[in-house]
Design a protein around this motif. Sequence first.
Motif, short mmCIF file in Angstrom:
data_model
loop_
_atom_site.label_atom_id
_atom_site.label_comp_id
_atom_site.label_asym_id
_atom_site.label_seq_id
_atom_site.Cartn_x
_atom_site.Cartn_y
_atom_site.Cartn_z
N GLN A 89 0.83 -1.22 0.00
CA GLN A 89 0.00 0.00 0.00
C GLN A 89 0.86 1.26 0.00
O GLN A 89 0.38 2.33 -0.37
N TYR A 90 2.13 1.16 0.43
CA TYR A 90 3.02 2.33 0.46
C TYR A 90 4.42 1.89 0.03
O TYR A 90 4.81 0.74 0.24
N VAL A 91 5.16 2.87 -0.52
CA VAL A 91 6.56 2.62 -0.84
C VAL A 91 7.44 3.62 -0.07
O VAL A 91 7.10 4.80 0.04
N PHE A 92 8.52 3.11 0.47
CA PHE A 92 9.51 3.91 1.22
C PHE A 92 10.45 4.45 0.16
O PHE A 92 11.34 3.73 -0.33
N LEU A 93 10.23 5.72 -0.23
CA LEU A 93 10.83 6.23 -1.46
C LEU A 93 11.95 7.23 -1.20
O LEU A 93 11.77 8.20 -0.46
N THR A 123 15.54 13.24 0.37
CA THR A 123 14.42 13.31 1.31
C THR A 123 13.60 12.03 1.15
O THR A 123 13.36 11.58 0.02
N MET A 124 13.20 11.45 2.28
CA MET A 124 12.44 10.19 2.26
C MET A 124 10.94 10.46 2.38
O MET A 124 10.52 11.31 3.16
N PHE A 125 10.16 9.67 1.65
CA PHE A 125 8.70 9.73 1.75
C PHE A 125 8.14 8.31 1.91
O PHE A 125 8.76 7.34 1.44
N LEU A 126 6.97 8.23 2.54
CA LEU A 126 6.21 6.98 2.51
C LEU A 126 5.04 7.25 1.57
O LEU A 126 4.03 7.82 1.97
N VAL A 127 5.19 6.88 0.31
CA VAL A 127 4.22 7.29 -0.71
C VAL A 127 3.12 6.24 -0.86
O VAL A 127 3.41 5.06 -1.10
N GLY A 129 17.38 12.90 4.36
CA GLY A 129 16.99 11.51 4.08
C GLY A 129 18.04 10.49 4.47
O GLY A 129 17.70 9.35 4.84
N TRP A 130 19.31 10.87 4.41
CA TRP A 130 20.36 9.89 4.70
C TRP A 130 20.28 9.42 6.16
O TRP A 130 20.52 8.26 6.47
N THR A 131 19.87 10.33 7.04
CA THR A 131 19.71 9.97 8.46
C THR A 131 18.59 8.94 8.61
O THR A 131 18.69 7.99 9.39
#
Length: 397
Positions: A166-170, A185-189, A231-233
Amino acid sequence: MDFSRVELADEDRAFFDEARSFLATHVTEEVRRRDRETGDNFDEGVHLALGAEGYLEKEWKPSSEGGFSRVRRRIWELEKRRAHVPWVTWGTTAMVARSVEKFGKPELVEEVLPKVFSGHVRLCLGYTEPEGGSDIATCKTRAVRDGDSWLINGSKMFTTGAHNCQYVFLITNTDPEARKHKSLTMFLVPLNLPGIEIQGIRTVDGDRTNIVYYSDVRVDDKYRLGDVNGGWTVLREPLNVEHGAVAAAPDGLQDPSIMMHQAGFMAQAVDKAVTRVSQPDPNGRRPVDDKSVAYRLGRSFARLEAALSSPSIFGRVAIAQTMRDISPDLMDLHGAAATLPFGADGAADDGSAEYAYRFAPLAGIYGGTLEVFRNMIAQHVLGLGKPNYSPPVAKVS
Ligand SMILES: Cc1cc2nc3c(=O)[nH]c(=O)nc-3n(C[C@H](O)[C@H](O)[C@H](O)COP(=O)(O)OP(=O)(O)OC[C@H]3O[C@@H](n4cnc5c(N)ncnc54)[C@H](O)[C@@H]3O)c2cc1C
């Protein structure tokens, strides 16, 4: 390492029986057959049953928060492996859920975690891109701020499980001018947003993975994990887990390294080869009486045992490399019928060696290639410094 036997308390023995019976009821031959056919490494019915019974939550949480005790966790992991529970999508889900808990806004944690535990929400990894995966910080998928939301454009290669998630860790790039580790930058899309297209890819061992396209995908800022350009963190911890760079607990109740699931297929192929070459022909002669057969089997067995016992990142490399090295020998021991896959009439060992042979290259690629891991060992464990790929400088005479 502690090799002593664990004496099970009565309640733990009862749990062992309960787990085994639950898995036998839900992970049927039909589930395993379907999984081989789809290559999904995921079964929704089984996953929802695990969620409904509370097993997903207990596996994910530490014992201090209601999760399994150390002994029960070990029983559970071994029983799941014995039952061949499809495992890949739960593996990515469990890993990403930790980042959501740590870096997500409270409303996002509330939206996602309860459904992760019930099994209704699954999470996959959107790291690799068509132009390269080893150095994931060179990400080209762009996220551009637009008011309270972001517009995402790009593509990701090998997003395994996306069609069941349902989501991707992008991973996205939010500052192309910045140094690469400061640009992410990280998103949960959510994967049901307009502009996302998932296309299936089958790998040489029959697994299904995906290429996912993102075209003007509008994502609310609540789905951002951690700081913009930080995002790297967010990524460091799940990357360490996936790399197997996290030491096993010293109590002996944990696998020495990751990839034990993959190693299980190799161990099964070795066991079947042992059975096969020990069987006498009508003249009482066994294949293993031939010294070259005994030598190749013995070498395979010794390599397998060494790989299974190697700890942390070394074990990961040893398992994938050993699978590559010994599976041709195992096939040779069975003869020509070993080229037939599982389910084919006349397949030598039910296709076990043949499957290990096709699976081996992938085990040395996903989550990082063997070459990259060897460099990490050289650099970070042996202290040999950064590899230098620049061409040799010509000598001036
Ligand atoms: C079955 C499967 C499932 C996967 N699932 C996922 C997933 O769910 N999500 C996801 O994001 N990705 C996934 N991947 C991608 C996987 O993580 C990458 O394939 C892997 O990291 C290697 O990247 P690459 O294929 O782009 O190769 P490249 O990085 O392009 O490497 C090409 C070659 O160069 C070598 N190389 C590269 N850099 C170095 C270096 N620094 N030192 C020495 N040699 C080097 C590599 O060893 C390799 O031989 C999956 C891959 C497979 C095969």
